[in-house]
Design an enzyme around this catalytic site. Structure first.
Site, PDB file in Angstrom:
ATOM      1  NE  ARG A   1       1.833  -9.039  -1.411  1.00  0.00           N
ATOM      2  CZ  ARG A   1       1.336  -9.052  -2.648  1.00  0.00           C
ATOM      3  NH1 ARG A   1       0.470  -9.987  -2.998  1.00  0.00           N
ATOM      4  NH2 ARG A   1       1.710  -8.154  -3.535  1.00  0.00           N
TER       5      ARG A   1
ATOM      6  NE  ARG B   1      -5.461 -11.404  -8.875  1.00  0.00           N
ATOM      7  CZ  ARG B   1      -4.406 -11.318  -8.072  1.00  0.00           C
ATOM      8  NH1 ARG B   1      -4.070 -12.299  -7.307  1.00  0.00           N
ATOM      9  NH2 ARG B   1      -3.688 -10.204  -8.034  1.00  0.00           N
TER      10      ARG B   1
ATOM     11  CE  LYS C   1      -1.430  -8.589 -11.429  1.00  0.00           C
ATOM     12  NZ  LYS C   1      -0.413  -8.376 -10.392  1.00  0.00           N
ATOM     13  CG  ASN C   2       2.147  -5.742 -10.994  1.00  0.00           C
ATOM     14  OD1 ASN C   2       0.999  -6.154 -10.848  1.00  0.00           O
ATOM     15  ND2 ASN C   2       3.211  -6.444 -10.640  1.00  0.00           N
TER      16      ASN C   2
ATOM     17  CB  CYS D   1      -0.546 -13.528  -4.854  1.00  0.00           C
ATOM     18  SG  CYS D   1      -1.041 -13.699  -6.565  1.00  0.00           S
TER      19      CYS D   1
ATOM     20  CG  ASP E   1       6.328 -10.056  -9.588  1.00  0.00           C
ATOM     21  OD1 ASP E   1       6.187 -10.491  -8.433  1.00  0.00           O
ATOM     22  OD2 ASP E   1       5.955  -8.932  -9.945  1.00  0.00           O
TER      23      ASP E   1
HETATM   24  N1  EPU Z   1       6.201  -4.023   2.643  1.00  0.00           N
HETATM   25  C1  EPU Z   1       6.079  -3.694   3.965  1.00  0.00           C
HETATM   26  N2  EPU Z   1       5.211  -2.687   4.302  1.00  0.00           N
HETATM   27  C2  EPU Z   1       4.498  -2.005   3.381  1.00  0.00           C
HETATM   28  C3  EPU Z   1       4.628  -2.352   2.016  1.00  0.00           C
HETATM   29  C4  EPU Z   1       5.494  -3.367   1.680  1.00  0.00           C
HETATM   30  O1  EPU Z   1       6.710  -4.294   4.837  1.00  0.00           O
HETATM   31  O2  EPU Z   1       3.737  -1.100   3.765  1.00  0.00           O
HETATM   32  C5  EPU Z   1       7.121  -5.116   2.242  1.00  0.00           C
HETATM   33  C6  EPU Z   1       6.377  -6.283   1.595  1.00  0.00           C
HETATM   34  O3  EPU Z   1       5.857  -7.165   2.559  1.00  0.00           O
HETATM   35  C7  EPU Z   1       7.456  -6.890   0.731  1.00  0.00           C
HETATM   36  C8  EPU Z   1       8.275  -5.666   0.297  1.00  0.00           C
HETATM   37  O4  EPU Z   1       7.969  -4.643   1.212  1.00  0.00           O
HETATM   38  O5  EPU Z   1       8.262  -7.742   1.514  1.00  0.00           O
HETATM   39  C9  EPU Z   1       7.983  -5.189  -1.100  1.00  0.00           C
HETATM   40  O6  EPU Z   1       6.598  -4.962  -1.249  1.00  0.00           O
HETATM   41  P1  EPU Z   1       5.998  -3.921  -2.301  1.00  0.00           P
HETATM   42  O7  EPU Z   1       5.143  -2.960  -1.562  1.00  0.00           O
HETATM   43  O8  EPU Z   1       7.105  -3.378  -3.135  1.00  0.00           O
HETATM   44  O9  EPU Z   1       5.089  -4.859  -3.175  1.00  0.00           O
HETATM   45  P2  EPU Z   1       3.592  -4.616  -3.632  1.00  0.00           P
HETATM   46  O10 EPU Z   1       3.421  -3.204  -4.034  1.00  0.00           O
HETATM   47  O11 EPU Z   1       2.662  -5.195  -2.634  1.00  0.00           O
HETATM   48  C10 EPU Z   1       4.137  -5.101  -6.119  1.00  0.00           C
HETATM   49  C11 EPU Z   1       3.563  -6.002  -7.171  1.00  0.00           C
HETATM   50  C12 EPU Z   1       3.968  -7.440  -6.888  1.00  0.00           C
HETATM   51  C13 EPU Z   1       5.484  -7.528  -6.823  1.00  0.00           C
HETATM   52  C14 EPU Z   1       6.027  -6.543  -5.784  1.00  0.00           C
HETATM   53  C15 EPU Z   1       7.541  -6.497  -5.724  1.00  0.00           C
HETATM   54  C16 EPU Z   1       1.519  -4.891  -7.743  1.00  0.00           C
HETATM   55  C17 EPU Z   1       0.047  -4.885  -7.715  1.00  0.00           C
HETATM   56  N3  EPU Z   1       2.116  -5.902  -7.146  1.00  0.00           N
HETATM   57  O12 EPU Z   1       3.559  -5.537  -4.896  1.00  0.00           O
HETATM   58  O13 EPU Z   1       3.494  -8.199  -7.976  1.00  0.00           O
HETATM   59  O14 EPU Z   1       5.865  -8.835  -6.476  1.00  0.00           O
HETATM   60  O15 EPU Z   1       5.558  -5.203  -6.098  1.00  0.00           O
HETATM   61  O16 EPU Z   1       8.060  -6.115  -6.968  1.00  0.00           O
HETATM   62  O17 EPU Z   1       2.143  -4.016  -8.322  1.00  0.00           O
HETATM   63  C18 EPU Z   1       2.736 -10.107  -9.074  1.00  0.00           C
HETATM   64  O18 EPU Z   1       2.604  -9.407 -10.075  1.00  0.00           O
HETATM   65  O19 EPU Z   1       2.666 -11.370  -9.099  1.00  0.00           O
HETATM   66  C19 EPU Z   1       3.010  -9.465  -7.786  1.00  0.00           C
HETATM   67  C20 EPU Z   1       2.850 -10.067  -6.615  1.00  0.00           C
END
Ligand code: EPU
Length: 425
Positions: free
Chosen positions: A123, A399, A23-24, A118, A307
């Site tokens: 975030r 989702r 998915k991701n 979610c 996750d």
């Molecule tokens: N963060 C910041 N600023 C940013 C971006 C991130 O402070 O500009 C913080 C976030 O708040 C969090 C940490 O950095 O505390 C990590 O966030 P990251 O950006 O790595 O996560 P994401 O890209 O928003 C993806 C997955 C998530 C998964 C996380 C961590 C997707 C669409 N989502 O989210 O997946 O938990 O990486 O591995 O790829 C899920 O599949 O259930 C899911 C939530």
């Protein structure tokens, strides 16, 4: 009326299951495809609602989406028009923000609403924005809408990410493929999904090196063409099924896995006493009694995936003793613990963590899938519980888990959907 997922627990599972495309990775590969100037074929697409939302966004940009087979699509951006992304689909998932990087990279301009996804605590997307600005773009946020502009084009830059963010790494990679000169992302995230996106972009003709390490360099190119790409297996779905097997299978084979992607999980399960055989692309789990408690701390890849923290917590309710789960990625990702407690678990919340005291019998009741992986935790708990569990807000599960009901039924689970009167808050 609301659709709920019902599970009659206590039935031992057995058989084989095949994991779908990640998915991701998918949710980034689809927006990445618009960077090409011809058709991009992607195979291994999971049957999830996030893909439907992204297809809707593509269609709103006049990108042709041809479903060749159910897991096989062709995305043709030849006649694409860069319109503001303000429709409802944008707010249905978080990954719609990958259109920021893709459209900015291709057109030097993008306008879009705040992405959804979610709720796991705050975030922010400040690192994505910082990256776009370093590449020469200006970013405005007004009336819940981002406008990002680079009228004179983007130029390569050295970008250090304060946090190794998956989303920011992918978004900056997409924005910089056409930028003039070299972009370097330092402290880049190393998740396998990042390698998958870089692989697609390189097949299109991009010049990205170092994906999968913490320094990624992107040398800008002038054109990208269509290509063929097969998505990697979903490591979180794989991990979820391994946990399901440990929770209630007599014998289960989980196919289409890259075991290295879930080593942090499998090593913890082995510590718990789960019997499993790990092959090149499959894992076989046998029934195990007397699970031992473990402590986990979520970390960026290759650490324990946040996750999988929620699904594993459901299993830990059956371990004999106290387990401790600490979150370093999303400190508020513990709503599933309230739901598990309502089923009979004994979980105490501490600062950014949970203490799980087991084993406790679980009893079916009405619970909420407050987010996607909480939904997975509820499914696992429901399979182990006595009686019928009724899971609400099932759209969160839809989702991210491809054909979950069918996969569980084929393993012998009693799982079905019903429409019920909506619960009053
Ligand atoms: N963060 C910041 N600023 C940013 C971006 C991130 O402070 O500009 C913080 C976030 O708040 C969090 C940490 O950095 O505390 C990590 O966030 P990251 O950006 O790595 O996560 P994401 O890209 O928003 C993806 C997955 C998530 C998964 C996380 C961590 C997707 C669409 N989502 O989210 O997946 O938990 O990486 O591995 O790829 C899920 O599949 O259930 C899911 C939530």
């Amino acid at each position: 009326m609301e659709e709920v997922l019902k599970i009659e627990g206590g039935h031992p599972l057995a058989g084989e299951v095949t994991i779908s495309g990640a998915k991701n990775a998918t949710v980034a590969l689809i927006p990445a495809a618009v960077l090409a100037d011809g058709p991009v074929t992607i195979v291994g697409i999971p049957q999830i609602a996030d893909v439907d939302s992204l297809s809707e966004i593509l269609k709103s940009l006049d990108v042709e989406v041809i479903e060749v087979r159910k897991d096989h699509i062709v995305i043709d951006p030849t006649h694409m028009v860069n319109r503001p992304l303000v429709g409802e689909a944008v707010t249905k998932l978080r990954a719609s923000y990958y259109f920021m990087g893709a459209l900015l990279g291709k057109y030097g301009h993008v306008q879009m609403k705040m992405p959804g996804g979610c709720y796991l605590g705050p975030r922010p997307i400040d690192l994505h924005i910082k990256g776009f600005e370093a590449l020469g773009a200006s970013v405005k946020f007004e009336k819940a809408c981002y406008t990002i502009d680079a009228p004179h084009g983007l130029h390569g830059a050295k970008i250090f990410l304060d946090i190794a963010s998956v989303g920011a790494t992918i978004n900056i990679m997409m924005a910089s493929v056409y930028a003039e000169g070299r972009t370097t992302i330092e402290n880049a995230a190393k998740e396998p999904e990042i390698i998958d996106v870089a692989t697609l972009l390189n097949r299109m003709g991009a010049h990205i090196r170092g994906a999968g390490t913490n320094v990624i360099t992107i040398d800008g190119v002038n054109s990208l063409s269509g290509c063929f790409h097969e998505i990697i297996p979903d490591r979180i779905e794989a991990g979820t099924f391994v946990i399901i097997a440990a929770a209630c299978a007599t014998h289960m084979v989980i196919n289409n896995i890259i075991p290295q992607h879930i080593e942090a999980l499998t090593s913890k399960l082995q510590e718990m006493g789960v019997k499993m055989k790990i092959d090149v692309d499959k894992i076989t789990v046998e029934h195990s009694d007397h699970l031992k408690p473990v402590d986990i701390v979520t970390k960026v890849y290759p650490g324990f995936a946040t996750d999988l923290q929620q699904p594993l917590t459901a299993l830990l309710t059956q371990a004999e003793g106290q387990s401790k789960v600490m979150e370093t990625i999303y400190s508020e990702r513990f709503k599933h613990c309230f739901e598990l407690n309502s089923m009979g678990a004994n979980i105490e919340l501490i600062n950014s963590g949970a203490l799980i005291n087991g084993p406790t019998p679980l009893y079916g009741c009405s619970v909420q899938a407050t987010d996607l992986r909480c939904g997975a935790a509820m499914v696992i708990a429901g399979l182990m519980a006595e009686g019928v569990t009724e899971i609400h807000n099932v759209y969160h599960i839809d989702r991210g888990y491809s054909e979950l009901d069918e996969k569980l039924r084929s393993l012998g689970a009693k799982v079905w959907r019903e429409f019920v009167e909506e619960e009053q808050e």
